[in-house]
Design a protein around this motif. Structure first.
Motif, PDB file in Angstrom:
ATOM      1  N   PRO A   1       2.867  17.457  10.849  1.00  0.00           N
ATOM      2  CA  PRO A   1       2.108  17.837  12.051  1.00  0.00           C
ATOM      3  C   PRO A   1       0.665  17.351  12.048  1.00  0.00           C
ATOM      4  CG  PRO A   1       2.548  19.756  10.647  1.00  0.00           C
ATOM      5  CD  PRO A   1       3.364  18.628  10.104  1.00  0.00           C
ATOM      6  N   LYS A   2       0.120  17.055  10.867  1.00  0.00           N
ATOM      7  CA  LYS A   2      -1.271  16.599  10.785  1.00  0.00           C
ATOM      8  C   LYS A   2      -1.376  15.071  10.682  1.00  0.00           C
ATOM      9  CE  LYS A   2      -2.909  20.876   8.618  1.00  0.00           C
ATOM     10  NZ  LYS A   2      -3.570  21.458   7.429  1.00  0.00           N
ATOM     11  N   LEU A   3      -0.351  14.373  11.136  1.00  0.00           N
ATOM     12  CA  LEU A   3      -0.331  12.906  11.098  1.00  0.00           C
ATOM     13  C   LEU A   3      -1.579  12.350  11.791  1.00  0.00           C
ATOM     14  CD1 LEU A   3       1.815  10.932   9.964  1.00  0.00           C
ATOM     15  CD2 LEU A   3       2.689  10.709  12.304  1.00  0.00           C
ATOM     16  N   ARG A   4      -2.208  11.378  11.170  1.00  0.00           N
ATOM     17  CA  ARG A   4      -3.481  10.868  11.695  1.00  0.00           C
ATOM     18  C   ARG A   4      -3.310   9.699  12.656  1.00  0.00           C
ATOM     19  NH1 ARG A   4      -7.228  10.894   6.189  1.00  0.00           N
ATOM     20  NH2 ARG A   4      -7.050  13.142   5.743  1.00  0.00           N
ATOM     21  N   TYR A   5      -2.101   9.414  13.065  1.00  0.00           N
ATOM     22  CA  TYR A   5      -1.874   8.357  14.058  1.00  0.00           C
ATOM     23  C   TYR A   5      -0.766   8.799  14.996  1.00  0.00           C
ATOM     24  CZ  TYR A   5       2.012   7.135  10.902  1.00  0.00           C
ATOM     25  OH  TYR A   5       3.140   7.181  10.113  1.00  0.00           O
TER      26      TYR A   5
ATOM     27  N   LEU B   1       2.101  -4.464  10.330  1.00  0.00           N
ATOM     28  CA  LEU B   1       2.781  -3.479   9.495  1.00  0.00           C
ATOM     29  C   LEU B   1       4.273  -3.739   9.516  1.00  0.00           C
ATOM     30  CD1 LEU B   1       2.680  -0.665   7.951  1.00  0.00           C
ATOM     31  CD2 LEU B   1       3.222   0.354  10.186  1.00  0.00           C
ATOM     32  N   MET B   2       4.905  -3.696   8.326  1.00  0.00           N
ATOM     33  CA  MET B   2       6.365  -3.639   8.310  1.00  0.00           C
ATOM     34  C   MET B   2       6.709  -2.176   8.563  1.00  0.00           C
ATOM     35  SD  MET B   2       9.207  -5.221   8.239  1.00  0.00           S
ATOM     36  CE  MET B   2       9.476  -6.742   7.321  1.00  0.00           C
ATOM     37  N   ALA B   3       6.810  -1.843   9.839  1.00  0.00           N
ATOM     38  CA  ALA B   3       7.099  -0.466  10.235  1.00  0.00           C
ATOM     39  C   ALA B   3       8.461  -0.061   9.695  1.00  0.00           C
ATOM     40  CB  ALA B   3       7.057  -0.344  11.755  1.00  0.00           C
ATOM     41  N   HIS B   4       8.618   1.238   9.501  1.00  0.00           N
ATOM     42  CA  HIS B   4       9.757   1.744   8.739  1.00  0.00           C
ATOM     43  C   HIS B   4      10.173   3.081   9.339  1.00  0.00           C
ATOM     44  CE1 HIS B   4      11.676   3.579   5.136  1.00  0.00           C
ATOM     45  NE2 HIS B   4      11.841   2.351   4.711  1.00  0.00           N
ATOM     46  N   ILE B   5      11.405   3.448   9.165  1.00  0.00           N
ATOM     47  CA  ILE B   5      11.875   4.736   9.665  1.00  0.00           C
ATOM     48  C   ILE B   5      10.983   5.881   9.203  1.00  0.00           C
ATOM     49  CG2 ILE B   5      13.550   4.886   7.746  1.00  0.00           C
ATOM     50  CD1 ILE B   5      15.312   6.624   9.512  1.00  0.00           C
TER      51      ILE B   5
ATOM     52  N   LYS C   1       0.866  -1.181   0.000  1.00  0.00           N
ATOM     53  CA  LYS C   1       0.000   0.000   0.000  1.00  0.00           C
ATOM     54  C   LYS C   1       0.902   1.230   0.000  1.00  0.00           C
ATOM     55  CE  LYS C   1      -4.200  -1.759   2.242  1.00  0.00           C
ATOM     56  NZ  LYS C   1      -5.087  -1.503   1.092  1.00  0.00           N
ATOM     57  N   GLY C   2       1.390   1.595  -1.183  1.00  0.00           N
ATOM     58  CA  GLY C   2       2.325   2.709  -1.294  1.00  0.00           C
ATOM     59  C   GLY C   2       1.638   4.060  -1.155  1.00  0.00           C
TER      60      GLY C   2
ATOM     61  N   VAL D   1       3.544   6.403   4.956  1.00  0.00           N
ATOM     62  CA  VAL D   1       2.595   6.876   5.976  1.00  0.00           C
ATOM     63  C   VAL D   1       1.184   6.337   5.744  1.00  0.00           C
ATOM     64  CG1 VAL D   1       1.426   8.944   6.864  1.00  0.00           C
ATOM     65  CG2 VAL D   1       3.916   8.906   6.629  1.00  0.00           C
ATOM     66  N   LEU D   2       0.763   6.225   4.494  1.00  0.00           N
ATOM     67  CA  LEU D   2      -0.592   5.734   4.218  1.00  0.00           C
ATOM     68  C   LEU D   2      -0.790   4.315   4.739  1.00  0.00           C
ATOM     69  CD1 LEU D   2      -1.550   7.030   0.642  1.00  0.00           C
ATOM     70  CD2 LEU D   2      -2.245   7.912   2.873  1.00  0.00           C
ATOM     71  N   ALA D   3       0.214   3.477   4.577  1.00  0.00           N
ATOM     72  CA  ALA D   3       0.124   2.094   5.068  1.00  0.00           C
ATOM     73  C   ALA D   3       0.042   2.066   6.588  1.00  0.00           C
ATOM     74  CB  ALA D   3       1.329   1.283   4.593  1.00  0.00           C
ATOM     75  N   ALA D   4       0.846   2.907   7.243  1.00  0.00           N
ATOM     76  CA  ALA D   4       0.807   2.961   8.704  1.00  0.00           C
ATOM     77  C   ALA D   4      -0.552   3.431   9.197  1.00  0.00           C
ATOM     78  CB  ALA D   4       1.913   3.876   9.223  1.00  0.00           C
ATOM     79  N   GLU D   5      -1.073   4.450   8.546  1.00  0.00           N
ATOM     80  CA  GLU D   5      -2.405   4.955   8.909  1.00  0.00           C
ATOM     81  C   GLU D   5      -3.454   3.852   8.746  1.00  0.00           C
ATOM     82  OE1 GLU D   5      -5.412   7.947   6.710  1.00  0.00           O
ATOM     83  OE2 GLU D   5      -3.489   8.875   7.281  1.00  0.00           O
TER      84      GLU D   5
END
Length: 327
Positions: free
Chosen positions: A108-112, A93-97, A70-71, A76-80
């Motif tokens: 600043p408007k990160l949804r998670y 999730l394969m979390a990433h740096i 999910k690119g 960020v979209l995949a994490a969200e």
């Protein structure tokens, strides 16, 4: 000594795998396929490592483990997306740096919230980036690239996997230390970036070592430098940025498994044990060495503390470099 250490790691991993045979109640463990969501298209480092882990877990669990790409927005979209999935172990999730260390200070408007909406499970590996060049380039040392940037400010092109990605921030660190300007060209992942680099549409990239390695080995791109202060075992002949005059230059890319924020401890502990067993397998160790992925494995707490340290480190770089990302 190294062989002895690996034998101990492998023995410990085998023991952990034995202990990790499912003791969860049937209703606690997902009955269908388990998805590992990757925030980039196929062909990048995150995708490559996720597939190594998924293949082994499929066999270990006798249950299908699928990599789902999910690119978008540098991971960020995949994490969200994963932060909003059920906390039943069916979606990881394969979390990433990018999603877990860079985005908190860049967006600043990160949804998670990294701390609230995710359960860190296990660090899979930390890699240097490789400063790579398209085969047509004549500037093939860091000093020569600096000279080219100074001769033509803002025109020497560096690709990244997206605005706010690890490649982008490594470039910003380089620009700060070298006191140069360069052209940042963001892509939607490493796959399309590498295609354009090999085709000569862009000149350089601080690409993840995992994604760049196959193309360096085949000669389709050229390795100029690596970005940890120590050389990775998989690329012993490539000098570090520090060796080429950039003291203390360290810009890594890292990968690890995380689950949604309310993931039950029993599921997180089982996945941690089994992934540690996977990482200890000789053929997996060999692949990780080739990709330059080191220092993976260990406890959930190790991964949690690592993420906290990375968030603080990159927040300072973003502030000092006045880096802004439009989202």
């Amino acid at each position: 000594m190294m062989m002895q250490r690996r034998s101990l790691i492998q023995a410990a991993g085998a023991a952990a795998a034995t202990l990790g045979v499912p003791r969860l109640f049937a209703q606690e463990w997902p009955s269908g396929p388990v998805r590992i969501v990757v925030g980039f298209p196929p062909g990048g480092g995150t995708d490559a490592l996720a597939r190594v882990v998924a293949q082994k877990l499929t066999v270990m669990w006798n249950q299908q483990v699928i990599v789902e790409n999910k690119g978008g927005v540098a991971g960020v979209l995949a994490a969200e997306y994963v932060s909003q999935q059920p906390s039943d172990g069916s979606t990881l999730l394969m979390a990433h740096i990018n999603s877990h260390a860079l985005a908190p200070s860049l967006q600043p408007k990160l949804r998670y919230s990294v701390e609230r909406d995710f359960v860190p499970i296990v660090l899979v590996g930390v890699t240097p980036n490789l400063l790579i060049a398209s085969p047509a380039q004549k500037a093939l040392t860091v000093n020569d690239i600096v000279a080219a940037c100074k001769a033509s400010p803002g025109t020497v092109s560096f690709g990244s996997a997206g605005a706010g990605s690890a490649q982008h921030l490594a470039l910003e660190m380089f620009k700060l230390q070298a006191r140069v300007d360069a052209l940042h060209v963001p892509y939607k992942g490493s796959g399309p970036l590498l295609a354009d680099l090999m085709g000569g549409q862009i000149q350089y990239s601080f690409e993840t070592m995992t994604a760049a390695t196959p193309h360096v080995k085949s000669g389709r791109v050229l390795a100029v430098a690596q970005t940890r202060t120590k050389r990775a075992k998989g690329h012993p002949g490539v000098p570090t940025m520090q060796e080429q005059g950039f003291a203390g230059f360290e810009a890594t890319t890292w990968y690890g498994l995380a689950g949604p924020g309310k993931l039950p401890p029993a599921i997180a502990e089982k996945v941690n044990r089994d992934v540690n067993a996977v990482l200890a397998m000789p053929d997996v160790q060999e692949k990780l060495d080739t990709y330059g992925a080191e220092d993976g494995g260990g406890s959930q707490d190790k991964f949690k503390q690592f993420i906290s340290t990375e968030i603080a480190k990159w927040a300072k770089v973003v502030k000092d470099g006045k880096v802004h990302v439009d989202t």
